[in-house]
Design a protein around this motif. Sequence first.
Motif, PDB file in Angstrom:
ATOM      1  N   MET A   5       4.268  -2.850   3.383  1.00  0.00           N
ATOM      2  CA  MET A   5       3.952  -4.205   2.945  1.00  0.00           C
ATOM      3  C   MET A   5       3.275  -5.027   4.019  1.00  0.00           C
ATOM      4  SD  MET A   5       7.382  -4.922   0.777  1.00  0.00           S
ATOM      5  CE  MET A   5       7.892  -3.729  -0.443  1.00  0.00           C
ATOM      6  N   ARG A   6       3.021  -4.403   5.169  1.00  0.00           N
ATOM      7  CA  ARG A   6       2.407  -5.173   6.249  1.00  0.00           C
ATOM      8  C   ARG A   6       0.995  -5.584   5.909  1.00  0.00           C
ATOM      9  NH1 ARG A   6       6.302  -2.216   8.027  1.00  0.00           N
ATOM     10  NH2 ARG A   6       7.526  -2.742   9.865  1.00  0.00           N
ATOM     11  N   ASP A   7       0.256  -4.684   5.279  1.00  0.00           N
ATOM     12  CA  ASP A   7      -1.090  -5.030   4.826  1.00  0.00           C
ATOM     13  C   ASP A   7      -1.442  -4.175   3.623  1.00  0.00           C
ATOM     14  OD1 ASP A   7      -4.320  -5.593   6.453  1.00  0.00           O
ATOM     15  OD2 ASP A   7      -3.631  -5.874   4.395  1.00  0.00           O
ATOM     16  N   PRO A   8      -1.128  -4.638   2.402  1.00  0.00           N
ATOM     17  CA  PRO A   8      -1.391  -3.849   1.195  1.00  0.00           C
ATOM     18  C   PRO A   8      -2.867  -3.686   0.882  1.00  0.00           C
ATOM     19  CG  PRO A   8      -0.564  -6.032   0.621  1.00  0.00           C
ATOM     20  CD  PRO A   8      -0.412  -5.893   2.102  1.00  0.00           C
ATOM     21  N   ARG A   9      -3.735  -4.376   1.608  1.00  0.00           N
ATOM     22  CA  ARG A   9      -5.173  -4.264   1.363  1.00  0.00           C
ATOM     23  C   ARG A   9      -5.769  -3.036   2.012  1.00  0.00           C
ATOM     24  NH1 ARG A   9      -6.850  -9.594   4.201  1.00  0.00           N
ATOM     25  NH2 ARG A   9      -5.469  -8.576   5.692  1.00  0.00           N
ATOM     26  N   VAL A  10      -4.956  -2.332   2.829  1.00  0.00           N
ATOM     27  CA  VAL A  10      -5.485  -1.225   3.618  1.00  0.00           C
ATOM     28  C   VAL A  10      -4.656   0.030   3.390  1.00  0.00           C
ATOM     29  CG1 VAL A  10      -5.944  -0.427   5.966  1.00  0.00           C
ATOM     30  CG2 VAL A  10      -6.297  -2.830   5.364  1.00  0.00           C
ATOM     31  N   GLY A  11      -5.303   1.176   3.374  1.00  0.00           N
ATOM     32  CA  GLY A  11      -4.592   2.433   3.360  1.00  0.00           C
ATOM     33  C   GLY A  11      -4.199   2.780   4.788  1.00  0.00           C
ATOM     34  N   VAL A  12      -2.929   2.669   5.114  1.00  0.00           N
ATOM     35  CA  VAL A  12      -2.445   2.776   6.492  1.00  0.00           C
ATOM     36  C   VAL A  12      -2.076   4.214   6.831  1.00  0.00           C
ATOM     37  CG1 VAL A  12      -0.592   2.055   8.051  1.00  0.00           C
ATOM     38  CG2 VAL A  12      -1.662   0.388   6.523  1.00  0.00           C
ATOM     39  N   ARG A  13      -2.454   4.680   8.014  1.00  0.00           N
ATOM     40  CA  ARG A  13      -2.239   6.061   8.420  1.00  0.00           C
ATOM     41  C   ARG A  13      -0.919   6.286   9.158  1.00  0.00           C
ATOM     42  NH1 ARG A  13      -7.384   8.759   8.539  1.00  0.00           N
ATOM     43  NH2 ARG A  13      -6.525  10.312   9.964  1.00  0.00           N
ATOM     44  N   SER A  14      -0.425   5.281   9.833  1.00  0.00           N
ATOM     45  CA  SER A  14       0.752   5.467  10.679  1.00  0.00           C
ATOM     46  C   SER A  14       2.038   5.406   9.879  1.00  0.00           C
ATOM     47  CB  SER A  14       0.799   4.390  11.760  1.00  0.00           C
ATOM     48  OG  SER A  14       2.032   4.456  12.453  1.00  0.00           O
ATOM     49  N   GLY A  45       0.845  -1.181   0.000  1.00  0.00           N
ATOM     50  CA  GLY A  45       0.000   0.000   0.000  1.00  0.00           C
ATOM     51  C   GLY A  45       0.887   1.239   0.000  1.00  0.00           C
ATOM     52  N   VAL A  46       0.322   2.363  -0.401  1.00  0.00           N
ATOM     53  CA  VAL A  46       1.103   3.599  -0.532  1.00  0.00           C
ATOM     54  C   VAL A  46       0.449   4.719   0.258  1.00  0.00           C
ATOM     55  CG1 VAL A  46       1.934   5.341  -2.145  1.00  0.00           C
ATOM     56  CG2 VAL A  46       2.011   2.933  -2.786  1.00  0.00           C
ATOM     57  N   GLY A  47       1.267   5.519   0.883  1.00  0.00           N
ATOM     58  CA  GLY A  47       0.774   6.674   1.605  1.00  0.00           C
ATOM     59  C   GLY A  47       1.507   7.938   1.209  1.00  0.00           C
ATOM     60  N   TRP A  48       0.849   9.053   1.439  1.00  0.00           N
ATOM     61  CA  TRP A  48       1.471  10.376   1.289  1.00  0.00           C
ATOM     62  C   TRP A  48       1.547  11.025   2.664  1.00  0.00           C
ATOM     63  CZ3 TRP A  48       3.791  12.450  -2.882  1.00  0.00           C
ATOM     64  CH2 TRP A  48       3.495  11.925  -4.142  1.00  0.00           C
ATOM     65  N   PHE A  49       2.689  11.618   2.935  1.00  0.00           N
ATOM     66  CA  PHE A  49       2.915  12.325   4.183  1.00  0.00           C
ATOM     67  C   PHE A  49       3.518  13.682   3.847  1.00  0.00           C
ATOM     68  CE2 PHE A  49       2.214   8.872   7.209  1.00  0.00           C
ATOM     69  CZ  PHE A  49       2.236   7.784   6.360  1.00  0.00           C
ATOM     70  N   ARG A  50       3.503  14.588   4.817  1.00  0.00           N
ATOM     71  CA  ARG A  50       4.124  15.890   4.591  1.00  0.00           C
ATOM     72  C   ARG A  50       4.812  16.357   5.859  1.00  0.00           C
ATOM     73  NH1 ARG A  50      -1.406  19.495   3.778  1.00  0.00           N
ATOM     74  NH2 ARG A  50      -2.090  19.478   5.970  1.00  0.00           N
ATOM     75  N   GLN A  51       5.777  17.240   5.653  1.00  0.00           N
ATOM     76  CA  GLN A  51       6.556  17.729   6.785  1.00  0.00           C
ATOM     77  C   GLN A  51       7.008  19.151   6.525  1.00  0.00           C
ATOM     78  OE1 GLN A  51      10.013  15.308   7.708  1.00  0.00           O
ATOM     79  NE2 GLN A  51       9.905  15.890   9.871  1.00  0.00           N
ATOM     80  N   THR A  52       6.916  19.978   7.582  1.00  0.00           N
ATOM     81  CA  THR A  52       7.444  21.332   7.553  1.00  0.00           C
ATOM     82  C   THR A  52       8.558  21.432   8.586  1.00  0.00           C
ATOM     83  OG1 THR A  52       5.719  22.014   9.095  1.00  0.00           O
ATOM     84  CG2 THR A  52       5.286  22.371   6.761  1.00  0.00           C
ATOM     85  N   PRO A  53       9.468  22.387   8.430  1.00  0.00           N
ATOM     86  CA  PRO A  53      10.609  22.501   9.353  1.00  0.00           C
ATOM     87  C   PRO A  53      10.156  22.609  10.797  1.00  0.00           C
ATOM     88  CG  PRO A  53      10.979  23.869   7.438  1.00  0.00           C
ATOM     89  CD  PRO A  53       9.561  23.357   7.325  1.00  0.00           C
ATOM     90  N   GLY A  54      10.760  21.807  11.643  1.00  0.00           N
ATOM     91  CA  GLY A  54      10.471  21.856  13.059  1.00  0.00           C
ATOM     92  C   GLY A  54       9.245  21.078  13.488  1.00  0.00           C
ATOM     93  N   LYS A  55       8.570  20.463  12.545  1.00  0.00           N
ATOM     94  CA  LYS A  55       7.373  19.694  12.882  1.00  0.00           C
ATOM     95  C   LYS A  55       7.546  18.234  12.499  1.00  0.00           C
ATOM     96  CE  LYS A  55       3.946  23.404  12.665  1.00  0.00           C
ATOM     97  NZ  LYS A  55       2.622  23.807  12.127  1.00  0.00           N
ATOM     98  N   GLU A  56       6.737  17.393  13.116  1.00  0.00           N
ATOM     99  CA  GLU A  56       6.779  15.981  12.792  1.00  0.00           C
ATOM    100  C   GLU A  56       6.127  15.731  11.430  1.00  0.00           C
ATOM    101  OE1 GLU A  56       6.562  14.184  17.356  1.00  0.00           O
ATOM    102  OE2 GLU A  56       4.939  13.827  15.930  1.00  0.00           O
ATOM    103  N   ARG A  57       6.578  14.663  10.807  1.00  0.00           N
ATOM    104  CA  ARG A  57       5.966  14.263   9.543  1.00  0.00           C
ATOM    105  C   ARG A  57       4.535  13.808   9.840  1.00  0.00           C
ATOM    106  NH1 ARG A  57       9.747  10.923   5.536  1.00  0.00           N
ATOM    107  NH2 ARG A  57      11.009  12.725   6.185  1.00  0.00           N
ATOM    108  N   GLU A  58       3.595  14.273   9.024  1.00  0.00           N
ATOM    109  CA  GLU A  58       2.199  13.955   9.286  1.00  0.00           C
ATOM    110  C   GLU A  58       1.545  13.248   8.101  1.00  0.00           C
ATOM    111  OE1 GLU A  58      -0.134  17.452   9.999  1.00  0.00           O
ATOM    112  OE2 GLU A  58       0.066  18.182   7.947  1.00  0.00           O
ATOM    113  N   PHE A  59       0.572  12.441   8.452  1.00  0.00           N
ATOM    114  CA  PHE A  59      -0.175  11.676   7.469  1.00  0.00           C
ATOM    115  C   PHE A  59      -1.052  12.600   6.636  1.00  0.00           C
ATOM    116  CE2 PHE A  59      -2.578   8.354   5.639  1.00  0.00           C
ATOM    117  CZ  PHE A  59      -3.923   8.679   5.740  1.00  0.00           C
ATOM    118  N   VAL A  60      -1.135  12.307   5.334  1.00  0.00           N
ATOM    119  CA  VAL A  60      -2.002  13.057   4.440  1.00  0.00           C
ATOM    120  C   VAL A  60      -3.076  12.132   3.849  1.00  0.00           C
ATOM    121  CG1 VAL A  60      -2.130  14.399   2.315  1.00  0.00           C
ATOM    122  CG2 VAL A  60      -0.178  14.697   3.850  1.00  0.00           C
TER     123      VAL A  60
END
Length: 126
Positions: free
Chosen positions: A100-109, A33-48
Motif C-alpha cells: 500500500m506504499r504506492d499502489p500506482r507502481v508495480g514494486v519489486r522489493s 499494488g500486487v506482486g508475485w514472488f516465488r521461493q524454493t527450499p533453501g533459497k530466498e524469496r524472489e521477485f517474479v
Amino acid sequence: QVQLVESGGGLVQAGGSLRLSCAASGRAFSSYGVGWFRQTPGKEREFVAAISWNGGNTNYADSVKGRFTISGDNAKNTVYLQMNSLKPEDTAVYYCAAQMRDPRVGVRSLFEYDYWGQGTQVTVSS
C-alpha cells in the motif's frame, strides 16, 4: 487488512502453461499494488512480477520476461499470473502479496509488501 488467496498451481511439463490467480478481499483494490514472488527450499524469496492497482504499471524479473504476464481484474479483485513456456527452474512455491506504499507502481522489493497469501506450488517436470 487484506486477505489474499492463491490458486492455480500444479504439475506441468516443461514448455507448458499455468495461470495462477490471487483473489483479494478486505480493502478496495485501488488501495494497493500486487506482486508475485516465488521461493524454493533453501533459497530466498524472489521477485517474479508486480502490477499497479489499475494495471498501468508492470514489472517483471528478467528470468520471466517474455514468458509470464501479470494482469488484474478490478471487478473480481483478482490478479493473475499467466505463465507460458515453463521451465524446470520455474518450480517453486508462488506467493502473491499486496503493498500500500504506492499502489500506482508495480514494486519489486518484497520488503515493501504488507500482506501475503499462503502460496501455491508450481512444479515443472523436464
